[in-house]
Design an enzyme around this catalytic site. Structure first.
Site, PDB file in Angstrom:
ATOM      1  N   ARG A 144      -6.888  -4.423  -1.120  1.00  0.00           N
ATOM      2  CA  ARG A 144      -5.249  -3.633  -1.732  1.00  0.00           C
ATOM      3  C   ARG A 144      -4.897  -2.944  -0.050  1.00  0.00           C
ATOM      4  O   ARG A 144      -5.159  -2.606   0.640  1.00  0.00           O
ATOM      5  CB  ARG A 144      -5.252  -2.568  -2.453  1.00  0.00           C
ATOM      6  CG  ARG A 144      -4.206  -2.100  -2.456  1.00  0.00           C
ATOM      7  CD  ARG A 144      -3.965  -0.944  -3.189  1.00  0.00           C
ATOM      8  NE  ARG A 144      -3.466   0.727  -3.205  1.00  0.00           N
ATOM      9  CZ  ARG A 144      -2.165   0.262  -3.248  1.00  0.00           C
ATOM     10  NH1 ARG A 144      -1.657  -0.457  -3.405  1.00  0.00           N
ATOM     11  NH2 ARG A 144      -1.585   1.110  -2.268  1.00  0.00           N
ATOM     12  N   VAL A 145      -3.018  -3.916   0.328  1.00  0.00           N
ATOM     13  CA  VAL A 145      -2.321  -3.872   0.767  1.00  0.00           C
ATOM     14  C   VAL A 145      -1.352  -3.036   0.676  1.00  0.00           C
ATOM     15  O   VAL A 145      -0.114  -3.454  -0.210  1.00  0.00           O
ATOM     16  CB  VAL A 145      -2.612  -4.691   2.086  1.00  0.00           C
ATOM     17  CG1 VAL A 145      -3.584  -4.979   2.585  1.00  0.00           C
ATOM     18  CG2 VAL A 145      -1.841  -5.863   1.151  1.00  0.00           C
ATOM     19  N   GLY A 146      -1.187  -1.038   1.223  1.00  0.00           N
ATOM     20  CA  GLY A 146      -0.358  -0.506   0.558  1.00  0.00           C
ATOM     21  C   GLY A 146       0.222   0.522   1.437  1.00  0.00           C
ATOM     22  O   GLY A 146      -0.739   0.523   2.572  1.00  0.00           O
ATOM     23  N   ARG A 177       5.875  -8.857  -1.788  1.00  0.00           N
ATOM     24  CA  ARG A 177       5.220  -8.135  -1.138  1.00  0.00           C
ATOM     25  C   ARG A 177       3.763  -9.350  -1.031  1.00  0.00           C
ATOM     26  O   ARG A 177       3.860 -10.189   0.664  1.00  0.00           O
ATOM     27  CB  ARG A 177       4.784  -7.177  -0.663  1.00  0.00           C
ATOM     28  CG  ARG A 177       4.165  -7.428   0.885  1.00  0.00           C
ATOM     29  CD  ARG A 177       4.120  -5.252   0.880  1.00  0.00           C
ATOM     30  NE  ARG A 177       5.569  -4.797   1.470  1.00  0.00           N
ATOM     31  CZ  ARG A 177       5.713  -3.785   1.285  1.00  0.00           C
ATOM     32  NH1 ARG A 177       4.865  -2.557   1.076  1.00  0.00           N
ATOM     33  NH2 ARG A 177       6.922  -3.184   0.976  1.00  0.00           N
ATOM     34  N   ARG A 185       4.693 -12.412 -16.158  1.00  0.00           N
ATOM     35  CA  ARG A 185       5.871 -10.871 -15.895  1.00  0.00           C
ATOM     36  C   ARG A 185       5.695 -10.787 -14.377  1.00  0.00           C
ATOM     37  O   ARG A 185       5.992  -9.511 -13.917  1.00  0.00           O
ATOM     38  CB  ARG A 185       4.494  -9.734 -16.042  1.00  0.00           C
ATOM     39  CG  ARG A 185       4.495  -9.829 -18.038  1.00  0.00           C
ATOM     40  CD  ARG A 185       3.213  -8.549 -18.144  1.00  0.00           C
ATOM     41  NE  ARG A 185       3.072  -8.685 -19.770  1.00  0.00           N
ATOM     42  CZ  ARG A 185       3.468  -7.980 -20.175  1.00  0.00           C
ATOM     43  NH1 ARG A 185       3.948  -6.313 -19.508  1.00  0.00           N
ATOM     44  NH2 ARG A 185       3.350  -8.201 -21.893  1.00  0.00           N
ATOM     45  N   SER A 212       3.794   6.062   4.628  1.00  0.00           N
ATOM     46  CA  SER A 212       5.286   5.878   4.689  1.00  0.00           C
ATOM     47  C   SER A 212       5.762   6.916   4.530  1.00  0.00           C
ATOM     48  O   SER A 212       7.215   6.855   4.732  1.00  0.00           O
ATOM     49  CB  SER A 212       5.487   4.742   3.314  1.00  0.00           C
ATOM     50  OG  SER A 212       4.887   5.993   1.546  1.00  0.00           O
ATOM     51  N   ASP A 213       4.940   8.429   3.488  1.00  0.00           N
ATOM     52  CA  ASP A 213       6.185   8.917   3.650  1.00  0.00           C
ATOM     53  C   ASP A 213       5.432  10.853   4.203  1.00  0.00           C
ATOM     54  O   ASP A 213       3.879  10.350   4.069  1.00  0.00           O
ATOM     55  CB  ASP A 213       6.517   9.639   2.526  1.00  0.00           C
ATOM     56  CG  ASP A 213       5.934   8.699   1.140  1.00  0.00           C
ATOM     57  OD1 ASP A 213       5.530   7.966   0.935  1.00  0.00           O
ATOM     58  OD2 ASP A 213       5.512   9.995   0.773  1.00  0.00           O
TER      59      ASP A 213
HETATM   60  N1  HPA Z   1       2.560   9.375  -3.695  1.00  0.00           N
HETATM   61  C1  HPA Z   1       1.917   8.664  -4.196  1.00  0.00           C
HETATM   62  N2  HPA Z   1       2.087   6.806  -3.887  1.00  0.00           N
HETATM   63  C2  HPA Z   1       2.482   7.059  -2.923  1.00  0.00           C
HETATM   64  C3  HPA Z   1       3.222   7.704  -2.144  1.00  0.00           C
HETATM   65  C4  HPA Z   1       3.694   8.832  -2.453  1.00  0.00           C
HETATM   66  O1  HPA Z   1       3.940  10.237  -2.175  1.00  0.00           O
HETATM   67  N3  HPA Z   1       3.538   7.269  -1.665  1.00  0.00           N
HETATM   68  C5  HPA Z   1       3.820   6.253  -1.099  1.00  0.00           C
HETATM   69  N4  HPA Z   1       2.482   5.956  -2.696  1.00  0.00           N
END
Ligand code: HPA
Length: 235
Positions: free
Chosen positions: A88-90, A25, A44, A204-205
């Protein structure tokens, strides 16, 4: 000059580094948003790039997953490469109905279940927080770009898979907006070294809402929102 995990030379990194977890990314950010890009690290496979965004020197490098990984890379960037700010971009898992899948969170602070901070030997519990100047600039920039973003607390967990399937509900009851695995380590490292950090996260979830995870198209759009905010506030 180099460190155990970075082969970049003095001056190779910009004052601000965007850090996605995934080094590919970082490559995506470099190739799609920066001009005159140079690869400055690949030890790495943790790809690091430096280029220019609207004439401003900016770097992007992967952090890996988890508090030990991001803290190690952040420590070297802050201590040996003159980096002042890391963004941080996550992604994160959503704990709040107020922030659905695809929503953006600007992390004001990061709770943790990690024992990593014990190495600071503090006589109490430290509250890892983001830099207020960066946070307020991110809020303003999101407004200007018409991007909806929620500001609040998150959890940096040491576990992705956990035997405690209900534990998240206790964090959610405290108003914590979502869970990821890095920000608390980044914020502590910045504080200890007198530097600055912020985390911008896309949900994301979701743990509460019955929503599908982000599709690859949605991932791209929300990723774009995060990256734009981060690049605009880079100093
Ligand atoms: N747990 C931990 N880190 C994460 C999650 C999660 O459900 N989703 C995206 N990053």
């Amino acid at each position: 000059m180099s460190t155990p995990h970075n082969r970049a030379e003095n001056g190779d990194f910009a004052k601000t580094v965007l850090m996605p977890g995934d080094p590919l990314r970082a490559k995506f950010i470099a190739e799609n948003y920066l001009e005159d890009v140079r690869l400055v690290n690949d030890v790495r496979g943790m790809l690091g790039y430096t280029g220019y965004y609207k004439g401003k020197k900016v770097s992007a490098m992967g952090s890996g997953m988890g508090i030990p990984s991001i803290s190690l890379y952040a420590h070297e960037l802050y201590s040996f490469y003159g980096v002042e700010s890391i963004i941080r971009v996550g992604t994160c898992g959503g704990y709040s109905e107020k922030v659905p899948v695809g929503g953006l969170i600007l992390a004001q602070a990061a709770c943790t279940n990690s024992a990593w901070m014990q190495s600071y030997s503090l006589p109490g519990t430290y509250a890892p927080i983001s830099d207020f100047g960066m946070l307020s600039r991110a809020v303003k920039t999101a407004e200007e770009l018409g991007i909806r973003a929620s500001v609040g607390n998150i959890l940096s967990s040491d576990e992705f898979y956990t035997p405690d399937a209900e534990g998240w509900k206790k964090w959610a009851a405290m108003g914590v907006l979502g869970v990821e695995m890095e920000s608390a380590g980044l914020f502590c490292t910045a504080a200890y070294l007198g530097k600055k950090a912020l985390s911008i996260l896309t949900v994301s979830d979701h743990f509460v809402l019955d929503q599908a995870d982000l599709t690859s198209d949605e991932r791209q759009t929300t990723l774009d929102d995060m990256i734009r905010i981060a690049l605009e506030i880079a100093e």
